[in-house]
Scaffold this active site. Structure first.
Site, PDB file in Angstrom:
ATOM      1  N   TYR A   1       0.824  -1.202   0.000  1.00  0.00           N
ATOM      2  CA  TYR A   1       0.000   0.000   0.000  1.00  0.00           C
ATOM      3  C   TYR A   1       0.866   1.262   0.000  1.00  0.00           C
ATOM      4  CZ  TYR A   1      -3.830  -3.172   1.423  1.00  0.00           C
ATOM      5  OH  TYR A   1      -4.748  -4.203   1.517  1.00  0.00           O
TER       6      TYR A   1
ATOM      7  N   LEU B   1     -18.142  -2.205   1.691  1.00  0.00           N
ATOM      8  CA  LEU B   1     -19.106  -1.269   1.129  1.00  0.00           C
ATOM      9  C   LEU B   1     -19.005  -1.210  -0.389  1.00  0.00           C
ATOM     10  CD1 LEU B   1     -18.861   1.627   3.744  1.00  0.00           C
ATOM     11  CD2 LEU B   1     -20.503  -0.258   3.636  1.00  0.00           C
ATOM     12  N   GLY B   2     -18.527  -2.266  -0.989  1.00  0.00           N
ATOM     13  CA  GLY B   2     -18.470  -2.334  -2.440  1.00  0.00           C
ATOM     14  C   GLY B   2     -17.544  -1.312  -3.058  1.00  0.00           C
ATOM     15  N   ARG B   3     -16.455  -0.969  -2.337  1.00  0.00           N
ATOM     16  CA  ARG B   3     -15.462   0.017  -2.787  1.00  0.00           C
ATOM     17  C   ARG B   3     -16.042   1.424  -2.854  1.00  0.00           C
ATOM     18  NH1 ARG B   3     -11.272  -3.199  -4.046  1.00  0.00           N
ATOM     19  NH2 ARG B   3     -11.729  -5.246  -4.931  1.00  0.00           N
TER      20      ARG B   3
END
Length: 365
Positions: free
Chosen positions: A73, A224-226
């Site tokens: 990241y 949250l689905g991105r």
């Protein structure tokens, strides 16, 4: 007796129901974790350091003490390490997870998955240095190399555990069979998988069932689905800023994005009836689905973080669970989770040990 983490969370959030045990052998941790990735990578240009530190201050003061990062990241591990230096004593109160395996060649920029033993040992030491700590609470294999038996990978991870460098072991994006094989070498404490109303493979592919049998927690990333305020972003891929991963994710392209808004609208209707936001509904529903499930939403905004934490106070009835599941089953989600190249590294089965003739065959003794 409650752990130090559980006591801290309980005092700040107002009750032990806000923490739960991470699988059968793990400690008490916040039922809702915090994904740190977006502070550094894949969702557009990172914000200035002081703004990022301020968000981490806010997260810590809220009592959210289950933090998730990874070596891939960008500067995320360095950011957390610097924050720990600025906040003496905080590191010991945080249950910190990081990961290895996603490798990028510094000369060519080519990406690959590496599980070879020397690389695992090297990356663990590198993460410890970057995080400015002498132990990692939960160490994940971020992706599996399908050409190396999982038994070899986990044996090396167990060595790191025995040496005190890591406390608990995790895998990510692996099949149910790979989880079962891994647990024969050492207990796996957590498996991190994408799980949301748009991504239910954890249940559909028998992964949750395997984790139930073995006492392994399921850490749900991108719950949250991105998206941030709702189960999916309110703009299609073409409107994301440069550097945002979602701009080339199939689910958000022009063809697929608007097809998936039907499920968003249905979840919003259910949330409106409950007096909560769609995001809170989704997070509460995931936590209610099984005690083993720990969502780890991420955000760069204190307001959105506070909204996510509000999901800990949302109760889901049996009837509401059935209503949400019916909405999901009635929706055909358009577009894959990842582009084809990335998708090939998800829910991986590794080569069986007895069929392997690679360079590390003898590592199993």
């Amino acid at each position: 007796m409650a752990s130090a983490v559980a006591q801290k969370v309980s005092s700040l959030l107002g009750g032990s129901h806000d923490t739960k045990k991470l699988g059968k052998n793990g400690p008490e941790v916040t039922a809702l974790g915090f994904g740190c990735m977006g502070l550094s990578a894949f969702y557009g240009k990172p914000k200035p350091d002081e703004e990022r530190y301020a968000l981490l201050d806010h997260v810590y003061k809220s009592g959210e003490l289950f933090w998730d990062t990874a070596d891939m990241y960008m500067d995320n591990e360095d950011l957390l390490g610097s924050w720990f230096e600025r906040n003496p004593g905080a590191r010991e109160k945080i249950f910190l997870a990081t990961k290895f395996a996603n490798y990028m060649d510094p000369k060519t920029g080519e990406r690959s998955v590496r599980n070879d033993p020397d690389y695992i040992r090297q990356q663990c030491d590198t993460s410890l240095q970057r995080l400015k700590t002498n132990y990692i609470d939960l160490y994940y294999m971020h992706r599996a190399d399908k050409d190396q038996p999982i038994e070899i990978t986990v044996k090396v991870m167990k060595e790191l555990q025995d040496a005190g460098k890591v406390k608990y072991l995790g895998l990510s994006e692996v099949s149910a069979d790979t989880i079962r094989r891994a647990c024969k070498v050492a207990h796996i404490d957590a498996v991190q998988m994408e799980m949301s109303p748009f991504s239910m493979e954890v249940e559909q592919e028998g992964i949750l069932q395997a984790c139930r049998e073995l006492g392994v927690a399921v850490v749900a990333y991108s719950p949250l689905g991105r998206g941030e305020d709702a189960p999916t972003p309110v703009v299609p891929a073409k409107d994301f800023e440069e550097g945002d991963f979602r701009s080339f994710a199939p689910r958000f392209n022009e063809e697929n994005f608007h097809k998936n808004l039907e499920l968003v609208d249905t979840l919003k209707q259910i949330a409106d009836k409950k007096g909560c936001t769609p995001g809170q509904l989704t997070l509460a529903w995931l936590m209610n689905a099984d005690p083993l499930i720990f969502p780890i939403p991420g955000t760069t905004r204190p307001k959105n973080f506070d909204e996510n934490m509000g999901s800990l106070k949302v109760n889901i009835s049996k009837e509401e669970d059935q209503e949400i599941r019916k909405a999901i089953s009635n929706t055909e989600v358009a577009g894959g989770r990842y582009p084809e190249g990335f998708a090939s590294t998800c829910m991986v089965d590794t080569v069986p040990l007895d069929q392997y003739n690679g360079p590390h065959k003898n590592v199993m003794g």
